[in-house]
Scaffold this motif. Structure first.
Motif, short mmCIF file in Angstrom:
data_model
loop_
_atom_site.label_atom_id
_atom_site.label_comp_id
_atom_site.label_asym_id
_atom_site.label_seq_id
_atom_site.Cartn_x
_atom_site.Cartn_y
_atom_site.Cartn_z
N UNK A 22 66.05 58.38 27.16
CA UNK A 22 65.43 58.15 28.50
C UNK A 22 66.42 58.33 29.87
N UNK A 23 67.46 57.39 29.64
CA UNK A 23 68.60 57.36 30.69
C UNK A 23 69.64 58.42 30.51
N UNK A 24 70.24 58.67 29.66
CA UNK A 24 71.49 59.67 29.57
C UNK A 24 70.98 60.62 28.70
N UNK A 25 70.05 60.89 28.30
CA UNK A 25 69.51 62.53 28.07
C UNK A 25 70.20 62.82 26.48
N UNK A 26 71.02 61.78 26.00
CA UNK A 26 71.76 62.23 24.76
C UNK A 26 70.80 62.36 23.53
N UNK A 27 71.11 63.37 22.96
CA UNK A 27 70.27 63.81 21.77
C UNK A 27 70.89 63.26 20.52
N UNK A 28 70.38 62.59 19.58
CA UNK A 28 70.87 61.84 18.31
C UNK A 28 70.71 62.86 17.30
N UNK A 29 71.74 62.72 16.24
CA UNK A 29 71.52 63.74 15.35
C UNK A 29 70.62 63.50 14.25
#
Ligand code: PLP
Length: 404
Positions: free
Chosen positions: A153-160
């Motif tokens: 929710x902060x950095x928008x990074x999508x985990x694998x």
């Protein structure tokens, strides 16, 4: 263009007017209790709920029966973790999660730790992603659940997530994902992504606040969760309480709209986000993107402006609603634990801004925000002796600061 501009769509989104229209009749006209079996008021309400269940399930590749309605993702996360810990207590007492999860996961884990559950909090790499080898190594024969968020929710990074789910299943461990930020923004499919339990909430995808859902897989494997609320046995016994029918109808419509419009909307927001990024990077020096751009939500930009205090920047752009990387906890300003987990120093964490673009942002607004941020950052840096010294090539880490 109307001010102020809302660009904080990771915190919440406005209700889409089309969603609101669908909700309206369920307040005063079709007000029945979806659990009333004896009359048309109840049947109408139940029909609306079952339609929404299908719409939500379809967006995530699930079956309607696998959707359990809750009051939001905080409750969904609580039910997932506490419900699994209680149900599978005989199998084991170990849960694996990640340092950058939402507080609704981290605080639930802290609670479980007081009740005999062992929790492993995996660190993330500098790009914000989980190290899959570390995940593999953390699994023991007592591990019952792996909980990793889909998108941060902060950095928008999508985990694998697909790989994480695969690793979990190879070891006979359940996989839960908090997919609040991803659903409706990027394609999510619980089967392809190997997810067993998944949390969602309506208000992050243009639906109303106070209504959410938990996807609970019914086959291969069949997941069972201990209810955390006792009552009438609604929602397959997993979540008692009279259903929020207008909210649920709106949630369903929001999912249907997202499913139809996601490809076009994501492309539009990605282009606007990239335009904003290009402007900031070309007109300012010493700006740093937090988290990888390779695997990221299309509408997120989290960026640190060195030598600028995030709170001052927020004040300078006070007709733009965004969030800074500092969290006000009681009296002090704490740097974001997510940015710290990426290895950012306190200074850079404090100088960060999260832009969360959304359905109702226009190109004109993005241009205005870009200009304004450039202007205010330049002004603030003019007042910063540290920035001047850095520009003159003085290595600030080698300066011997002395007090006289
Ligand atoms: C907003 C959010 C939540 C909490 O959802 P609520 O419905 O507001 O309780 C949980 N997880 C993530 C990742 C969120 O962004």
């Amino acid at each position: 263009m109307k001010l102020p501009i809302y660009m904080d769509n990771h915190a919440t989104t406005p209700v889409d007017p089309r969603v609101f229209e669908v909700m309206k009749p369920y307040f005063t006209e079709h007000f029945g209790n979806a659990a009333s079996r004896n009359h048309s008021f109840g049947w109408e309400a139940e029909e609306a709920v079952e339609k929404a269940r299908k719409q939500i399930a379809e967006l995530i590749g699930a079956a309607a029966k696998e959707i359990v309605f809750t009051s939001g993702a905080t409750e969904s996360n609580n039910l997932a973790l506490k419900g699994a810990a209680e149900m599978y207590a005989e199998k084991g007492n170990h849960i694996i999660t990640v340092a950058t999860e939402h507080k609704a996961i981290l605080d639930t884990c802290k609670h479980l730790e007081k009740h005999g559950i062992r929790v492993t909090y995996l660190p993330v790499k500098q790009d914000g992603l989980v190290d899959l080898d570390m995940l593999r190594d953390a699994i023991t024969d007592k591990t019952i659940l792996i909980s990793v968020m889909y998108a941060n929710n902060e950095i928008g990074v999508i985990q694998p997530v697909t790989e994480i789910g695969k690793i979990a299943h190879e070891r006979g461990v359940l996989f839960h994902s908090d997919a609040v930020q991803a659903v409706g923004k990027v394609p999510v499919n619980v089967l392809k992504d190997n997810i067993d339990i998944m949390s969602l909430t309506a208000h992050k995808l243009y639906g109303p606040k106070g209504v959410g859902a938990l996807y609970v897989r019914r086959k291969s494997p069949r997941v069972q969760l201990a209810a955390q609320m006792d009552g009438g046995g609604h929602e397959r016994g997993m979540r008692s309480g009279t259903l929020n029918v207008p909210g649920i109808a709106g949630f369903g419509e929001a999912c249907e709209i997202a499913r139809r419009e996601m490809p076009e909307e994501s492309a539009r927001l990605r282009a606007l986000r990239d335009k904003l990024r290009a402007k900031l990077e070309s007109e300012l020096d010493q700006v740093y993107i937090n988290g990888t751009m390779e695997s990221r939500l299309p509408h997120n930009l989290n960026i640190s402006f060195a030598y600028v205090e995030g709170e001052s920047l927020l004040m300078g752009i006070n007709d733009v609603a965004v969030s800074s990387g500092s969290a006000c906890t009681s009296a002090t300003l704490e740097p974001s634990y997510v940015l710290k987990a990426l290895g950012a120093g306190d200074d850079l964490a404090h100088s960060s801004i999260r832009f969360g673009l959304g359905r109702f942002n226009t190109e004109e607004e993005v241009d205005y925000v870009g200009d304004k941020v450039v202007d205010v950052v330049k002004k603030l840096r003019e007042l910063s002796p540290l920035y001047e010294m850095a520009k003159e090539g003085i290595d600030l880490t080698k300066v011997a600061w002395t007090a006289h």
